[in-house]
Design an enzyme around this catalytic site. Structure first.
Site, mmCIF file in Angstrom:
data_model
loop_
_atom_site.group_PDB
_atom_site.id
_atom_site.type_symbol
_atom_site.label_atom_id
_atom_site.label_comp_id
_atom_site.label_asym_id
_atom_site.label_seq_id
_atom_site.Cartn_x
_atom_site.Cartn_y
_atom_site.Cartn_z
ATOM 1 N N CYS A 213 0.693 -1.255 0.088
ATOM 2 C CA CYS A 213 -0.067 0.063 0.108
ATOM 3 C C CYS A 213 0.937 1.154 -0.001
ATOM 4 O O CYS A 213 1.600 1.596 0.975
ATOM 5 C CB CYS A 213 -0.834 -0.269 1.160
ATOM 6 S SG CYS A 213 -1.944 1.403 1.043
ATOM 7 N N ILE B 155 -4.027 -4.878 -9.355
ATOM 8 C CA ILE B 155 -3.140 -3.979 -8.859
ATOM 9 C C ILE B 155 -3.826 -3.297 -7.571
ATOM 10 O O ILE B 155 -4.838 -2.866 -7.497
ATOM 11 C CB ILE B 155 -2.502 -3.308 -9.736
ATOM 12 C CG1 ILE B 155 -3.469 -2.098 -10.194
ATOM 13 C CG2 ILE B 155 -1.537 -3.834 -10.759
ATOM 14 C CD1 ILE B 155 -2.876 -0.950 -11.183
HETATM 15 C C1 LIG Z 1 -10.310 4.423 -0.110
HETATM 16 C C2 LIG Z 1 -9.270 3.186 -0.799
HETATM 17 C C3 LIG Z 1 -8.945 2.270 0.311
HETATM 18 C C4 LIG Z 1 -8.342 1.481 0.069
HETATM 19 N N1 LIG Z 1 -7.486 0.560 1.273
HETATM 20 C C5 LIG Z 1 -6.823 -0.750 0.761
HETATM 21 C C6 LIG Z 1 -6.572 -1.345 1.761
HETATM 22 O O1 LIG Z 1 -6.739 -1.154 3.067
HETATM 23 N N2 LIG Z 1 -5.678 -2.560 1.651
HETATM 24 C C7 LIG Z 1 -5.447 -2.690 0.121
HETATM 25 O O2 LIG Z 1 -5.060 -3.848 0.009
HETATM 26 N N3 LIG Z 1 -5.747 -2.022 -0.834
HETATM 27 C C8 LIG Z 1 -6.531 -0.964 -0.634
HETATM 28 N N4 LIG Z 1 -6.900 -0.046 -1.463
HETATM 29 C C9 LIG Z 1 -6.596 -0.515 -2.999
HETATM 30 C C10 LIG Z 1 -7.928 -1.323 -3.566
HETATM 31 O O3 LIG Z 1 -8.010 -2.180 -2.943
HETATM 32 C C11 LIG Z 1 -7.787 -1.385 -5.121
HETATM 33 O O4 LIG Z 1 -6.612 -2.227 -5.217
HETATM 34 C C12 LIG Z 1 -7.544 -0.110 -5.854
HETATM 35 O O5 LIG Z 1 -8.429 0.679 -5.498
HETATM 36 C C13 LIG Z 1 -7.754 -0.184 -7.340
HETATM 37 O O6 LIG Z 1 -9.130 -0.564 -7.462
HETATM 38 P P1 LIG Z 1 -9.951 0.367 -8.092
HETATM 39 O O7 LIG Z 1 -9.581 1.057 -9.158
HETATM 40 O O8 LIG Z 1 -11.312 -0.321 -8.585
HETATM 41 O O9 LIG Z 1 -10.469 1.537 -6.835
HETATM 42 C C14 LIG Z 1 -7.687 1.042 -1.307
HETATM 43 C C15 LIG Z 1 -8.314 1.846 -2.397
HETATM 44 C C16 LIG Z 1 -9.082 3.099 -1.843
HETATM 45 C C17 LIG Z 1 -9.754 3.900 -3.135
#
Ligand SMILES: Cc1cc2nc3c(=O)[nH]c(=O)nc-3n(C[C@H](O)[C@H](O)[C@H](O)COP(=O)(O)O)c2cc1C
Ligand SMILES: Cc1cc2nc3c(=O)[nH]c(=O)nc-3n(C[C@H](O)[C@H](O)[C@H](O)COP(=O)(O)OP(=O)(O)OC[C@H]3O[C@@H](n4cnc5c(N)ncnc54)[C@H](O)[C@@H]3O)c2cc1C
Ligand SMILES: Cc1cc2nc3c(=O)[nH]c(=O)nc-3n(C[C@H](O)[C@H](O)[C@H](O)COP(=O)(O)OP(=O)(O)OC[C@H]3O[C@@H](n4cnc5c(N)ncnc54)[C@H](O)[C@@H]3O)c2cc1C
Ligand SMILES: Cc1cc2nc3c(=O)[nH]c(=O)nc-3n(C[C@H](O)[C@H](O)[C@H](O)COP(=O)(O)O)c2cc1C
Ligand code: FES
Ligand code: FES
Lengths: 270, 320, 320, 270
Positions: free
Chosen positions: C136, C204
């Site tokens: 992260c 990712i």
């Molecule tokens: C608000 C927010 C919080 C997130 N928190 C985590 C997390 O705690 N652990 C994790 O592995 N990924 C976290 N992510 C990443 C998401 O799981 C994901 O990999 C990323 O948002 C890409 O997908 P998307 O474009 O559909 O949002 C977070 C993403 C967002 C937007």
């Protein structure tokens, strides 16, 4: 911000018309909302993507007429009804006319296809049209039947061998028409040498003209820069292909050279 | 600039000793094929232009499709086609005839020798600035792992190009290095090329590469399968890297990536950019995007009592 | 699934031995704080859910603003707040009471010992799958250079977590590793964690980090200054990395990043994903985005004569 | 796809009204197009960003009433006219009414501010309103003058010490009104214990109710998940703050606990 998505759309070929030995018209069950003179990019996956003028866009059907001249156009000719290609567009500028004008349309090569589209719209707008189609011989004449079927449009034919219509260049026919009629605007699509002559005639007569300036195009988006014309420096995929006489006069390359896909000047040898 | 219409704010900036009437410059690879098209970009409002990457020899690009766009981004794999130095010479000469805005010549190569060769060639063309491209993701195949990925290699090529410029009568011409974001630490690379003789940095080149698949064909859309990500999507990355590089080096920076509006350009300057590169926005907002951005910057300056735009450079760093 | 409305196409997929009624799963960190909100995501159409990253101890997030959006992307620096294992236990137990869709527990830590501790804790909670977050970007400060950047460290932590799961009665529970795109070679890392005992990959995590500056304040908007880039902007990157990882490993993949529509989800599957993670689209298209995506996939399958959605997995690789 | 940009907008404070010892109203020269019950996030750079209900949005002016209770709200109180804050929103659901309804509005704490906005709109729609405002003592009463100035709105006051109006809880006043009048809907913003009592009364009487459920909010976008309510599992920043009686009855946390910024349950101790 202009929001626009230019991913190709997969569309199946609905019908194929063998127009001449060299030219086929492909009919698709879709519209891109094109105006006459505009073009689309046609994509054959794992092959290439190339620009082609719209030969008709009825709002539900799209027609594209393609001359087989090289690898891509021959690959298009090998496609069958039901095969899919990717289409994106419409791109570029279009021919314009005003209600009631008297127009001369000068077509060489596949130019009769986009100009047919324009004649169709011009006639619907109440214009009268002298439509001059040229070809080497009779059987290579494109769209002649369809053009003569249009109301308010008079077809003139020129063939190099005299197998139909006037024997000689279609620009000779244009000259004759200029001498006989009052033309409001000349519109032309075809070989650059032909368009150059048409433009010179129009200028002499003080007549307006619209010319389809075709350069080597890649993106169609005004980004890659490959199609930019010298003098004005504008991308011909955005401010062209159709340009007014005034603009074409400012071009340093028109009738002299175009650029290849590396941007190198290639001089016309005519 | 005396010949420009009088505006409230002074938008001019000095970058590596070169004066620009405004900070908006055309980014490399967009509309930079011909002299006349670059002159047209200046007529459309840009303060300067960057050429498409110049090779020391003829270099083929990729087949079409080479560029696709969504509402959010552009993906390109044009493949840096180029006709070689003879054409470049002719176009630069023509540009000088028709336009007096600064000209930045971007150069690229496949191996070290290429860089030496094109540096020597471009020195003779006497551009205002030389921009060294060590980072284009869609020529990965030729560059192998592109040089931008390695701190050592980046420094080495910078040193080499600087030396070739010096040897060929271009010792006064500033050399800047254009960096890729697709590396572990862009700041280390920035530092190493500055140590190696670069006068400034351009950040960033395109991101990725990325891929778009047409599901109806089950095929990647770009002929090259993958392409560099640019446009609005990458702005936060570009701003972040410009911020980081400025913070670590205080070097002059051309901030490039996702800039479409006057607000975007000011954001980039506050992060640390002196000049602001504009590329994909030519599609998203049109050919006259340069003038639109300049006008919007002007309006913001007026509304906020900013008399000299250059006072905003790096401003966000003052505040925390 | 017998209790579901009959659709033309069979949308079910098996991922690491676990059956999902459809491939759309909630991505970690979005709406995953409480059992009931994850059950609501399933009611809204998802085939499964991923918890927010679980720490072995209470962990504070960042101050607000933690999330901002433009039309093109989301930037987040929530900072992975968590109340620790006791809360996690209670929520998982509650989830099992109210919902029978597969539950993926995402775990995170600061140092190696943390990963050992949370692995042992989560083993006892018996999720369907454990997802290891080594990537992260917005906890960079704590993780130092996050483990995802190093092939060796990534493999080491994977081995450790696998061992702790095995020791604590979770030897049957598949372990998958969530990768960051912000590395030099995501494929090397994917290979190394698979060699180290991972059964699959999630790709990712968010991109960057990036920065957005409010020019009127001359301040970064996120309290943490930088945040992970997600949403439509990153889709081409996610598709490309899923494509690369699938090509190199053929491992089961949760393809995550920028998916908002049924077409996006199918694109991700054709690139190589078995499951498709959806996060930011919860904002861009609303809380019911999961069902919308599933419906759109269904329609596309019907229109294209696809009877079994899983036949599309990796399809683009067949074609060139 | 819903296209929405949630970057904060910098706006200067135009006017500050000291309402009571604890509450100030901030007036901004802008509109966010909010409806009564919706909230905005207010950002003080390098400090924090917090949710606040809209106390009035005239289309050109935005009013926010803030009680000083901790670091952020005290920082707000320290701001001067001309200082800028960042505002984004409006977020969440709003109070609704139908033409000609007879409403009871029950306000505790800063709740009188958003409910005043609602009363204003309800009155304009031809509703009649019984507006009950409670406070510990007379000088802490919020918006009393403004409320009594509204046509069709009757103000009822309750103070704990009897320094104005009824001595005791404002819920006692609601009970009395219920016994005397036919109420179409009870709308309430204030301490959860008060809203719980109001909800129970409404349920007993078979009367509709709208309740402003406030949870610890971060994003306001329905993404971070921190504000989700148990039972329904929905984010209260999206499906709330204003929820119908039917929805609130399905909440497992309402009146029992809320969650802190780590998501840990915090039980109400009343
Ligand atoms: C608000 C927010 C919080 C997130 N928190 C985590 C997390 O705690 N652990 C994790 O592995 N990924 C976290 N992510 C990443 C998401 O799981 C994901 O990999 C990323 O948002 C890409 O997908 P998307 O474009 O559909 O949002 C977070 C993403 C967002 C937007
Ligand atoms: C705006 C525009 C409209 C066109 N409309 C039509 C049309 O309606 N019907 C039609 O048959 N043809 C049309 N063309 C030309 C068509 O694009 C080419 O014939 C086609 O690309 C040839 O590709 P190829 O692989 O078959 O042949 P090649 O052997 O690659 O080329 C044959 C000829 O076509 C030219 N050409 C090749 N690629 C391009 C390109 N990307 N852009 C421009 N010219 C190219 C070459 O310079 C050469 O002269 C149009 C071109 C442009 C620019
Ligand atoms: C939808 C909604 C509308 C609100 N409207 C108003 C209003 O119009 N006027 C007003 O004065 N206050 C309102 N609040 C409450 C306001 O957000 C808090 O008073 C403020 O955040 C306190 O911050 P602080 O730093 O001053 O105090 P702190 O000491 O941090 O907190 C004091 C109290 O406020 C609560 N609180 C703190 N942060 C938040 C948060 N992010 N979300 C929810 N509660 C929080 C705490 O739980 C605590 O009970 C509203 C809250 C919500 C959720
Ligand atoms: C079509 C296209 C071609 C490009 N070609 C080059 C190039 O030849 N050399 C180079 O250094 N950068 C090249 N780039 C990168 C741009 O100069 C710029 O760094 C990038 O596009 C980010 O800016 P933008 O978001 O404003 O487009 C190209 C970008 C695009 C979109
Ligand atoms: S074809 Fe690319 S700019 Fe015209
Ligand atoms: S405040 Fe983030 S989901 Fe409601």
């Amino acid at each position: 911000m202009k929001i626009i998505n230019t991913l190709p759309r997969a569309v199946a070929i609905k019908k194929i018309i063998q127009e001449t030995e060299q030219v086929k018209t492909f009919i698709f069950d879709c519209s891109v909302g094109a105006k006459p003179g505009q073009f689309v990019n046609i994509w054959i996956p794992r092959m290439d993507e190339k620009p082609f003028s719209v030969a008709m866009d009825t709002g539900t059907e799209l027609h594209i007429s393609i001359a087989a001249v090289g690898p891509f156009s021959n690959a298009m000719h090998a496609l069958k009804v039901g095969d899919k290609v990717g289409i994106r567009g419409p791109f570029g500028s279009n021919f314009i006319c005003e209600k009631g004008q008297h127009l001369a349309l000068l077509a060489g090569g596949y130019g009769a296809a986009p100009l047919y589209f324009f004649a169709y719209e011009a006639a619907a707008k109440g214009c009268t049209v002298e439509f001059i189609v040229g070809a080497r011989r009779k059987d290579l004449l494109l769209f002649a039947d369809r053009i003569s079927a249009l109301k308010g449009v008079r077809l003139h034919i020129a063939t190099n061998d005299g197998s139909a219509g006037y024997e000689g260049f279609n620009t000779d026919v244009l000259k004759k028409i200029f001498n006989e009629e009052k033309i409001d605007c000349v519109c032309t699509v075809g070989p650059e040498i032909m368009m150059l002559k048409a433009m010179q005639m129009a200028e002499e007569k003080g007549c307006a003209a619209q010319i389809s300036v075709e350069r080597y195009m890649k993106c169609g988006l005004g980004v890659c820069g490959n199609c930019c014309v010298d003098g004005l420096g504008v991308p011909s995929c955005i401010e062209g292909p159709v340009m007014s006489l005034e603009k074409v006069k400012k071009l340093r390359d028109f009738g002299k050279y175009h650029r290849d896909k590396l941007g190198k000047k290639q001089y016309f040898n005519f | 600039m005396p010949s420009e219409p009088i505006t409230m704010a002074d938008l001019s900036v000095k970058f590596c000793g070169v004066k620009f009437k405004n900070p908006i410059v055309l980014a490399s690879g967009i509309l930079g094929v011909t002299a006349d098209s670059m002159a047209q970009v200046v007529r459309n409002g840009a303060g300067g232009v960057t050429s498409k990457s110049l090779w020391p020899y003829e270099h083929q690009g990729h087949p079409n499709p080479v560029i696709i766009t969504s509402e959010h981004y552009m993906l390109n794999a044009v493949g840096i086609p180029d006709a070689g130095p003879e054409k470049a010479r002719e176009e630069i000469a023509r540009y000088r005839e028709v336009c007096d805005a600064p000209f930045i010549a971007n150069i690229v190569g496949g191996v070290m020798d290429d860089y030496a060769a094109i540096a020597a060639e471009v020195a003779l063309m006497q551009p205002d600035i030389v921009e060294l491209n060590i980072s284009c993701p869609n020529v990965e195949d030729e560059l192998g792992k592109p040089m931008a990925c390695s701190v050592v290699k980046s420094a080495e090529v910078t040193k080499l190009v600087r030396a070739k410029l010096d040897e060929n009568g271009a010792s006064k011409i500033p050399l800047i290095v254009k960096l890729s974001p697709n590396v572990e630490s862009i700041v280390s690379i920035a530092k190493s090329v500055l140590d190696a003789g670069a006068s400034g940095i351009t950040a960033i080149n395109s991101v990725g590469p990325g891929m778009a698949i047409d599901i109806d064909f089950a095929q990647p859309v770009l002929a090259n399968r993958v392409g560099g990500l640019t446009g609005p999507a990458i702005k936060p990355l570009a701003v972040k890297y410009v911020y980081d590089i400025y913070k670590a080096t205080k070097a002059p920076i051309i901030g490039t990536g996702g800039v479409s509006t006057g607000r975007d350009a000011i954001e980039m300057m506050m992060a640390g950019a002196t000049l602001v590169g504009v590329g994909s926005a030519v599609w998203f907002r049109g050919q006259d995007v340069f003038g639109k951005i300049v006008e919007e910057m002007n309006e913001w300056c007026d509304a906020n009592g900013v008399k000299k735009l250059s006072t905003l450079i790096g401003k966000v760093h003052e505040n925390h």
